[in-house]
Design an enzyme around this catalytic site. Structure first.
Site, PDB file in Angstrom:
ATOM      1  N   SER A 156     -11.380  75.593  61.932  1.00  0.00           N
ATOM      2  CA  SER A 156     -12.452  76.558  62.111  1.00  0.00           C
ATOM      3  C   SER A 156     -12.648  77.369  60.832  1.00  0.00           C
ATOM      4  O   SER A 156     -11.692  77.904  60.271  1.00  0.00           O
ATOM      5  CB  SER A 156     -12.125  77.489  63.284  1.00  0.00           C
ATOM      6  OG  SER A 156     -13.136  78.437  63.457  1.00  0.00           O
ATOM      7  N   GLY A 157     -13.890  77.463  60.370  1.00  0.00           N
ATOM      8  CA  GLY A 157     -14.203  78.200  59.154  1.00  0.00           C
ATOM      9  C   GLY A 157     -14.218  77.358  57.904  1.00  0.00           C
ATOM     10  O   GLY A 157     -14.470  77.868  56.810  1.00  0.00           O
ATOM     11  N   THR A 160     -19.930  72.878  60.432  1.00  0.00           N
ATOM     12  CA  THR A 160     -21.304  73.007  60.941  1.00  0.00           C
ATOM     13  C   THR A 160     -22.318  72.973  59.802  1.00  0.00           C
ATOM     14  O   THR A 160     -23.354  72.303  59.897  1.00  0.00           O
ATOM     15  CB  THR A 160     -21.443  74.318  61.740  1.00  0.00           C
ATOM     16  OG1 THR A 160     -20.497  74.304  62.809  1.00  0.00           O
ATOM     17  CG2 THR A 160     -22.846  74.453  62.307  1.00  0.00           C
ATOM     18  N   ASN A 179     -13.826  82.572  61.440  1.00  0.00           N
ATOM     19  CA  ASN A 179     -15.183  82.123  61.111  1.00  0.00           C
ATOM     20  C   ASN A 179     -16.174  82.965  61.901  1.00  0.00           C
ATOM     21  O   ASN A 179     -16.010  83.169  63.110  1.00  0.00           O
ATOM     22  CB  ASN A 179     -15.340  80.638  61.478  1.00  0.00           C
ATOM     23  CG  ASN A 179     -16.660  80.055  61.025  1.00  0.00           C
ATOM     24  OD1 ASN A 179     -17.454  80.743  60.389  1.00  0.00           O
ATOM     25  ND2 ASN A 179     -16.900  78.810  61.344  1.00  0.00           N
ATOM     26  N   SER A 198     -18.301  80.189  64.358  1.00  0.00           N
ATOM     27  CA  SER A 198     -17.411  79.077  64.699  1.00  0.00           C
ATOM     28  C   SER A 198     -17.967  78.289  65.881  1.00  0.00           C
ATOM     29  O   SER A 198     -18.353  78.856  66.905  1.00  0.00           O
ATOM     30  CB  SER A 198     -16.023  79.625  65.051  1.00  0.00           C
ATOM     31  OG  SER A 198     -15.174  78.577  65.479  1.00  0.00           O
ATOM     32  N   SER A 199     -18.026  76.956  65.731  1.00  0.00           N
ATOM     33  CA  SER A 199     -18.456  76.094  66.842  1.00  0.00           C
ATOM     34  C   SER A 199     -17.325  76.020  67.855  1.00  0.00           C
ATOM     35  O   SER A 199     -16.218  75.597  67.539  1.00  0.00           O
ATOM     36  CB  SER A 199     -18.782  74.683  66.330  1.00  0.00           C
ATOM     37  OG  SER A 199     -19.843  74.714  65.422  1.00  0.00           O
ATOM     38  N   GLY A 215     -11.471  71.070  64.318  1.00  0.00           N
ATOM     39  CA  GLY A 215     -10.359  70.470  63.600  1.00  0.00           C
ATOM     40  C   GLY A 215      -9.030  70.786  64.274  1.00  0.00           C
ATOM     41  O   GLY A 215      -8.965  71.419  65.322  1.00  0.00           O
ATOM     42  N   GLU A 221      -5.843  72.559  65.337  1.00  0.00           N
ATOM     43  CA  GLU A 221      -5.608  73.985  65.510  1.00  0.00           C
ATOM     44  C   GLU A 221      -4.123  74.241  65.728  1.00  0.00           C
ATOM     45  O   GLU A 221      -3.506  73.665  66.629  1.00  0.00           O
ATOM     46  CB  GLU A 221      -6.407  74.541  66.696  1.00  0.00           C
ATOM     47  CG  GLU A 221      -7.888  74.687  66.399  1.00  0.00           C
ATOM     48  CD  GLU A 221      -8.596  75.585  67.396  1.00  0.00           C
ATOM     49  OE1 GLU A 221      -7.968  76.004  68.368  1.00  0.00           O
ATOM     50  OE2 GLU A 221      -9.795  75.844  67.186  1.00  0.00           O
TER      51      GLU A 221
END
Length: 1081
Positions: free
Chosen positions: A107-108, A112, A157, A160-161, A387, A389
């Protein structure tokens, strides 16, 4: 001529990690750092793109960049995401190979944004046309909608998605987009009811409250204050750089472009508002008489508003929060819910409502963007998924477990497809393939997904088992079955091996993933896997009078009651991952590995430990080793020969034979060992990067020598050109100077000749002049003598007549001179052309008195005529009215002097232009000469009523000021006279002809500020019309007015100022109206 560059030209660090020498994790990180510090955020590993998030805007995504990478070889330019997108698009378009682009990272890291860049590049390079542009716009605009409902601000992020997205973009045979299909994976719906500290809920909640209009919020029964909603965290409600209000407008516009109807948008917003209202419902405990605890809703206002939004009966939903019905075969058992169970039911409903709404949005978008034709399509898939985590504090739960499981599967397919691609290229080029040793993570995938002993299978089995099921019993089951697995660890399995690990708590287990060890806390695994929504709530939702709610909860239909337990969250996710893997294996893969450089979301900061951790769990070193296990570098013969041909005399400057033969001659001449390279059918394969760097170093030295030679030749050419230019310039300058010298010499001779000629001609002319003057003097002398002689003879003859007439002639001459002087004086002292100028020069002699007076009169008449000739017809009419007003009122009416300076406008109401009087204007047929507001005096009390006064060529019209309705219309022939006072008031009486139809109600007593103008125009109308008698104007301080059958005397008196110096009218008795006019100072 187009100059092409190469990946190896002007390289900062190493553009392709396959060429990194020596290869180690430290050198890998140092190369990434060096390129990042120089704003080179993209690096290759063969055909894999590594992307480092710069956390700022870079000028590398312009339309010029798109054109630069369009239709270029992958290694032809410096590393860029556009190169990968172009390679995938051209393979799909030209070779008819379905493509997929896998974007991974934590994330980040910029996944995206990377997917957006890929889609925008494909949209820019594919075809144009109205339909194609519409499809491209819909595909691009689906992103803001999904981001609003599926993205949130996290500590890592700001955008973040919180879901995985896979989009298949479908193309026709020309490469033009036809549509697309979106698949979503594992929305983090637990975020709806609870957010970690420093994070916030999904964007759409904040966008709705910030950007919706007051009217929309009122309809949704919402307030802009975030603090009024329990589901919204307040510590991170506002995010720097995010404009929620502007983003809401963007989302609304995007939904319209994608194809959402307005009623669908409103339904979606109602469900979002309902989720917020749902979070405000709170419960309190109550004890029943049988000793059991039950729950009751504290404040039913939020429940009421939510039910109104969704069209649900309040009592039905209230009961669903308080009771739970369990059906087993033919029996139904209803049990009460305590406070904890009620809160669980509330949160479960909120999570299910939002997640189902999100799935409906994806389905609705797919309906709009799907391809309309049935023919076979080429497909490019873009996978943007969370991704790997790992939370450092060990707070990894069920969500992280299945996310990491998905990444294990992606890593597995990545290694398999990469090796397959390598093997296929070696076979295609006729080079022997040797097996490559690598870590196969299939054993980890089997640990998680095995149908019998896998962790997900055991979790499903534990959820379905009757009796007491807890997270501890699930962990005990894992310890029983997986204790001996080499990639599984727990406190119990460690103790059984007589190992002590204090970093492993009792309620946790650890899995050795390909990216490293991850500690999972089992708390919540069972509940999150069950994802249970009570049937009472489903049925309550189905009863809603809301079309969208019925679609989201089909299991609530009483006619379709299914007693079978719904599939668990783990089962559903494993099935969707399996489908995704099959889809990806059928396509040609392209990889983008995203890396986050720091945790501060700041530019220019490269945290080595954080990047090292990501490099490890993304398996980038493993990827480089796989690519380097065979041949590190390969290149087609033509570009290879073009790049290195200057290293051999036989190939420089032009090679006439086949490109492969030229490369063989080149490598033989350079004495490169045969084991360092191999010849394929269309490419040369170089085993060790040192060999490539040797070629590059030789090429660099050769280029320097060539540059020196080119500079020497250029300098020689430049000096020769300069010398020839100087020589040519000297010739031109000499020629021009000789011309100038000859011209100057000629001009000197010419000037001298002219001077000599002028002196000669002057002498001749003077000589001739003297002779002519002498002859003239002789003639004049003779003439003078003859004249004197003739004069003497004449005087002798006529002397006797001169004395008799001398007096009269002298007198006439004197008078003529006096008159001439008088007229010249008048001309000099002429007065101005103003008719009011009374200046005139004095007469010089008394005998000119009559002529002097007559000339003054004639001059005055003449300048008056000149002054009148300047007037327009309108101005003449105005002056004629002013003149007539002067004849009527001068020295008779005290109000007259104040009206002299005021122009007569006539239409004070602009009745033809003002829409307020449109109806009244259409009623009056003739041209309106005067329009004003007057006061009609009531004979009963002396008070005035506002009326519109209109004067036309035939009538006087009185109309109501507010409605415009005509109250009275009097033909001008029916007017006999007008009566006014001598004072400064504006009262006047219109007296009507007795017996006429207009005189039924009697005369009119009116008051106006423009009395002088009104009466003057009325008087002129009578004077200019032949068939009417002239209107009489009676100026007196007492006059009689006929009101119906009675005559009333109107008397004007002077009194002290009252009511602000205004005129007042009072009824004294039945026969007297008294008007008090304030005295003026």
């Amino acid at each position: 001529m187009e100059v092409k560059t190469s990946l190896l030209d002007n390289m900062i660090g190493v553009g392709d990690m396959v060429l990194l020498e020596p290869l180690s994790e430290d050198s890998f990180l140092e190369n990434l750092r060096k390129r990042f510090d120089h704003n080179e955020i993209y690096t290759y590993i063969g055909s894999v793109v590594i992307s480092i998030n710069p956390y700022r805007s870079l000028p590398i995504y312009t339309p010029d960049k798109v054109e630069e990478y369009r239709n270029r070889n992958f290694y032809e330019l410096s590393p860029h995401i556009y190169a990968l997108a172009d390679e995938a698009y051209r393979s799909l378009r030209d070779q008819d190979k379905d493509q997929c682009i896998l974007i991974t990272g934590e994330s980040g890291a910029g996944k995206t944004e990377a997917s957006k860049l890929v889609m925008s590049y494909v949209a820019a390079v594919c075809g144009k046309g109205q339909e194609v542009n519409k499809v491209k716009e819909q595909l691009l605009q689906s992103n803001p909608v999904l981001e609003a409902f599926g993205n949130a601000k996290t500590v890592r992020n700001d955008n973040s998605s919180r879901f995985g997205k896979y989009m298949d973009i479908e193309f026709d045979f020309k490469g033009d987009p036809l549509g697309g299909v979106i698949s979503n994976y594992l929305l983090e719906k637990s975020r709806v009811v609870k957010q970690p500290r420093g994070e916030r809920n999904f964007h759409v909640f904040y966008q709705l409250l910030s950007g919706a209009s007051d009217d929309t919020l009122k309809k949704l029964k919402l307030d802009r204050d975030f603090s009024k909603y329990n589901y919204l965290s307040l510590d991170s409600a506002m995010v720097n750089g995010l404009d929620d209000a502007a983003n809401f407008r963007t989302v609304r516009n995007a939904m319209q472009i994608v194809g959402f109807m307005e009623d669908e948008v409103q339904s979606v917003l109602q469900l979002v508002a309902a989720v917020l209202k749902l979070g405000n419902i709170e419960f309190k405990p109550e004890s029943r008489c049988n000793g059991t605890d039950e729950s009751r809703i504290k404040d039913k206002n939020d429940l009421k508003e939510m039910c109104e939004l969704l069209g649900i009966e309040q009592s039905v939903l209230e009961r669903a929060f308080s009771y739970r019905t369990v059906e087993a075969k033919m029996e139904k058992v209803s049990t009460t819910l305590n406070v904890a169970q009620a809160y669980y039911a509330r949160d479960a409903l909120a999570k299910n409502l939002y997640s189902r709404l999100f799935s409906w949005l994806v389905t609705r978008i797919n309906e709009s963007i799907k391809a309309q034709t049935k023919a076979r399509h080429k497909v490019m898939g873009v996978l943007d998924i969370y991704g790997f985590e790992i939370f450092e504090d060990g707070d990894n739960s069920f969500e992280q477990f299945i996310i990491n499981y998905c990444n294990e599967k992606l890593q597995q397919i990545f290694i398999e497809l990469t090796l397959r691609e390598e093997q296929e290229e070696y076979v295609r080029e006729g080079i022997e393939w040797t097996n490559i040793e690598y870590f196969n993570n299939a054993i980890i995938c089997d640990l998680i997904e095995n149908n019998q002993n896998g962790i997900l299978a055991m979790l499903d089995e534990e959820c379905l088992r009757p009796g007491t099921v807890t997270d501890e019993t699930f962990l005990d089951k894992l310890n029983t079955i997986c204790a001996e697995h080499q990639h599984f660890e727990s406190r119990l399995s460690k103790n059984s091996k007589f190992l002590t690990d204090h970093s492993l708590p009792h309620n946790c287990f650890r899995i050795q993933h390909y990216a490293g060890k991850v500690l999972y806390r089992v708390e919540g695994f069972v509940d999150k896997n069950n994802d249970l929504l009570y049937r009472d709530l489903s049925q309550a939702m189905y009863k809603a009078n809301h079309s969208l709610i019925k679609q989201l909860f089909p299991e609530g239909n009483p006619a379709k009651v299914n007693l079978k337990r719904p599939p668990t969250a783990g089962f559903q996710f494993r099935a969707s991952v399996g489908t995704l893997m099959k889809n990806l294996q059928s396509k040609n893969p392209n990889y983008i590995r995203c890396i986050k450089p720091n945790d501060k979301k700041a530019s220019h900061i490269f945290t080595e430990s954080l990047v090292r951790h990501q490099v490890r769990y993304l398996g980038l070193m493993e990827n480089v080793r796989v690519r380097r296990a065979g041949y590190a570098f390969r290149q087609a013969y033509e570009p290879c020969l073009e790049r290195y041909k200057m290293l051999c005399k036989n190939t420089w400057p032009h090679w006439r034979g086949l490109a492969r033969e030229g490369v063989e001659v080149l490598m033989t001449d350079l004495q490169v060992p045969a084991e360092e390279f191999s010849y394929g059918r269309s490419k040369i394969f170089i085993r060790n990067p040192r060999t490539l760097f040797f070629l590059e170093e030789r090429r660099r030295q050769c280029l320097q020598d060539l540059a020196t030679l080119i500079q020497k030749i250029y300098r020689g050419w430049k000096c020769r050109s300069h010398f020839l230019l100087l020589k040519q310039s000297q010739i031109v300058v000499a020629a021009w100077y000789r011309r100038y010298a000859q011209q100057k010499k000629y001009q000197t001779i010419k000037n001298a000749t002219t001077v000599v000629q002028s002196y000669t001609r002057g002498w001749q002319a003077r000589k001739l002049l003297r002779e002519l003057k002498y002859q003239k003097r002789c003639k004049e002398a003779v003439t003078t003598i003859a004249a004197y002689w003739h004069g003497t003879q004449v005087r002798r003859e006529y002397r006797k007549f001169f004395r008799a007439n001398a007096g009269k002639k002298i007198y006439d001459f004197t008078i003529q001179r006096i008159m001439q002087k008088y007229f010249l004086g008048l001309k000099r002292d002429m007065p101005s052309m103003s008719p009011i100028d009374k200046n005139w020069s004095t007469r010089p002699y008394r005998f000119l008195d009559g002529a002097h007076t007559e000339l003054r009169r004639i001059f005055h008449l003449w300048r008056c005529k000149k002054y009148r000739d300047q007037f327009t017809e309108e101005k003449k009419a105005v002056y004629e009215e002013k003149l007539e007003a002067s004849e009527i009122f001068k020295d008779k009416k005290a109000l007259y002097p104040s009206s002299v300076s005021q122009p007569f406008k006539g239409d004070y109401l602009e009745i033809s232009k003002n829409p307020k009087y449109q109806k009244l204007n259409s009623t009056v047929e003739e041209k309106v000469l005067l329009a004003d507001v007057v006061n009609k005096i009531n004979r009963a009390n002396g008070k005035g009523t506002a009326r519109i006064f209109l004067l036309t060529k035939k009538n006087v019209v009185l109309a109501d000021q507010k409605t415009g309705q005509v109250k009275a219309s009097v033909p001008l022939p029916d007017l006999t006279s007008v009566s006014v006072s001598t004072q400064t008031d504006g009262f006047f009486a219109l007296k009507l002809k007795e017996g006429s139809a207009s005189a039924v109600k009697g005369d009119f007593l009116l008051s106006s500020e423009h009395l002088i103008e009104i009466i003057t125009k009325l008087h002129r109308m009578g004077a200019t019309t032949a068939d009417r008698t002239q209107l009489d104007v009676d100026i007196s301080d007492e006059f009689l007015v006929q009101f119906k059958q009675e005559k009333v005397c109107v008397k004007f008196i002077q009194g002290a100022p009252k009511n602000g110096n205004s005129v007042s009218c009072k009824r004294k008795n039945n026969r007297l109206l008294e008007v008090s006019v304030p005295t003026t100072a």
